[in-house]
Enzyme design. Structure first.
Site, PDB file in Angstrom:
ATOM      1  N   THR A 102       0.827  -1.212   0.000  1.00  0.00           N
ATOM      2  CA  THR A 102       0.000   0.000   0.000  1.00  0.00           C
ATOM      3  C   THR A 102       0.860   1.262   0.000  1.00  0.00           C
ATOM      4  OG1 THR A 102      -0.169  -0.089   2.428  1.00  0.00           O
ATOM      5  CG2 THR A 102      -1.950  -1.104   1.164  1.00  0.00           C
ATOM      6  N   TYR A 128     -10.557  -3.895  11.609  1.00  0.00           N
ATOM      7  CA  TYR A 128      -9.374  -3.027  11.631  1.00  0.00           C
ATOM      8  C   TYR A 128      -9.121  -2.510  13.042  1.00  0.00           C
ATOM      9  CZ  TYR A 128      -6.758   1.325  11.391  1.00  0.00           C
ATOM     10  OH  TYR A 128      -5.861   2.339  11.647  1.00  0.00           O
ATOM     11  N   ARG A 164     -24.019   6.284   6.879  1.00  0.00           N
ATOM     12  CA  ARG A 164     -23.320   5.006   6.853  1.00  0.00           C
ATOM     13  C   ARG A 164     -23.394   4.382   8.242  1.00  0.00           C
ATOM     14  NH1 ARG A 164     -17.671   6.992   4.220  1.00  0.00           N
ATOM     15  NH2 ARG A 164     -17.848   8.327   6.073  1.00  0.00           N
TER      16      ARG A 164
END
Length: 326
Positions: free
Chosen positions: A40, A142, A280
């Site tokens: 990444t 995460y 969300r």
């Protein structure tokens, strides 16, 4: 801050925050080795003057030796949404990689660690501003992996005398020199809004406008990446053998989604169309940090709290990265 030059390993130092911290270490006169697998991160993000090693954190023992004075650990997958759909990827890398790193440090006799933790360890806040004493209840794999590493570090410090500091970031933004956000895909608000200003996307989605906040949109605590980097250098000096210190890093002030969008319009001079979208799941109305512990224990105080300044630095970097920017 320590004046004597030292040698540090920066895992994930080709990423956004890791590269800025590596640059600050070099400017302070230290020797820096960046370890990154570039899954990444970006090779061009590694600052000039740092030694670069392309490799996995699981193999840190290949390069870590007693000549190092400490490790700054940024090597983690960090996309919240991806962690929900592919949790095993996060447990294998974030937790498994950190286990390997701690073992390599123990074997090499390297006894100082600064860990890149996150506000995602708290989950839905029970109070505001958030303190380190608040409950940790991550709402994503995460956040759970980062909390697991924090627990591992606490045990390592107690059992083996590690001097460790975990820094729990809130919303990091801005840029420093040639180091800025290059996430792919991008998920952070400020660079997403700047992409609209650059003409790279048609509009910015505003997820919910009926939150219990002054303008109905979510409020977040934004911290300049350079302020964040300075906290890491202070943490290296403030780490104490046998102790795992945990500090929140934020400005203590919140800015709404609409305030960010309007600031981008003012800084760039470009229109930024908005698109209304539903809320969300898991988005708290307000996330603001109390950084009192970092101030008291590390002597850290953010000096770049102005939102327009943060956006301006990010805009300068975004235009430099985009050859056809208007």
């Amino acid at each position: 801050m320590s004046k004597s030059p030292k040698k540090y390993l920066v895992t994930g130092g080709a990423g956004y925050v890791g590269s800025v911290v590596a640059q600050h270490l070099l400017e302070a006169g230290h020797t820096v080795t960046v370890l990154d697998d570039l899954s990444t991160g970006f090779r061009e993000g590694v600052p000039a003057g740092a030694e670069f090693v392309q490799g996995r954190i699981q193999d840190a023992a290949k390069w870590l030796d007693p000549s190092y004075d400490g490790v700054l650990h940024f090597a983690a997958h960090s996309q919240v949404g991806e962690s929900v759909t592919d949790p095993e990827k996060y447990w294998i890398n974030n937790v498994g990689g950190s286990i390997a790193l701690l073992a390599a440090m123990r074997d090499a006799g390297v006894r100082t660690l600064v860990f890149s933790s996150t506000a995602a360890t708290y989950g839905e806040p029970v109070s505001s501003p958030i303190t380190e004493a608040d409950p940790t209840a991550p709402t994503s794999p995460y956040g759970a992996t980062k909390l697991a590493v924090d627990h591992m570090i606490t045990g390592e410090a107690a059992a083996h005398g590690l001097a460790a500091v975990s820094l729990r970031y809130f919303n990091v933004a801005g840029a420093y020199g040639s180091c800025g956000e290059r996430h792919s895909p991008e998920s952070h608000l400020i660079p997403l809004v700047l992409q609209v200003a650059l003409g790279q996307r048609e509009s910015i989605s505003v997820y919910g406008d009926d939150y219990p906040t002054p303008d109905g949109t979510c409020v977040r605590d934004y911290i300049h990446v350079a302020d964040l980097a300075e906290a890491h250098l202070l943490a290296l000096d403030g780490a104490t053998a046998g102790e795992h210190l945990i500090c929140n890093l934020g400005n203590g002030n919140g800015f709404s989604v609409r305030e960010v969008i309007e600031t981008v319009r003012e800084v760039t001079g470009h229109p930024v169309p908005e698109t209304a979208a539903p809320r969300r799941g898991g988005d708290p109305a307000v996330l603001v940090a109390s950084a009192a512990t970092a101030r008291e224990r590390l002597g850290w105080q953010p000096s770049r709290a102005d939102l327009a300044g943060i956006v301006s630095d990010a805009w300068t970097f975004a235009r430099r990265e985009e050859p056809t920017a208007p």
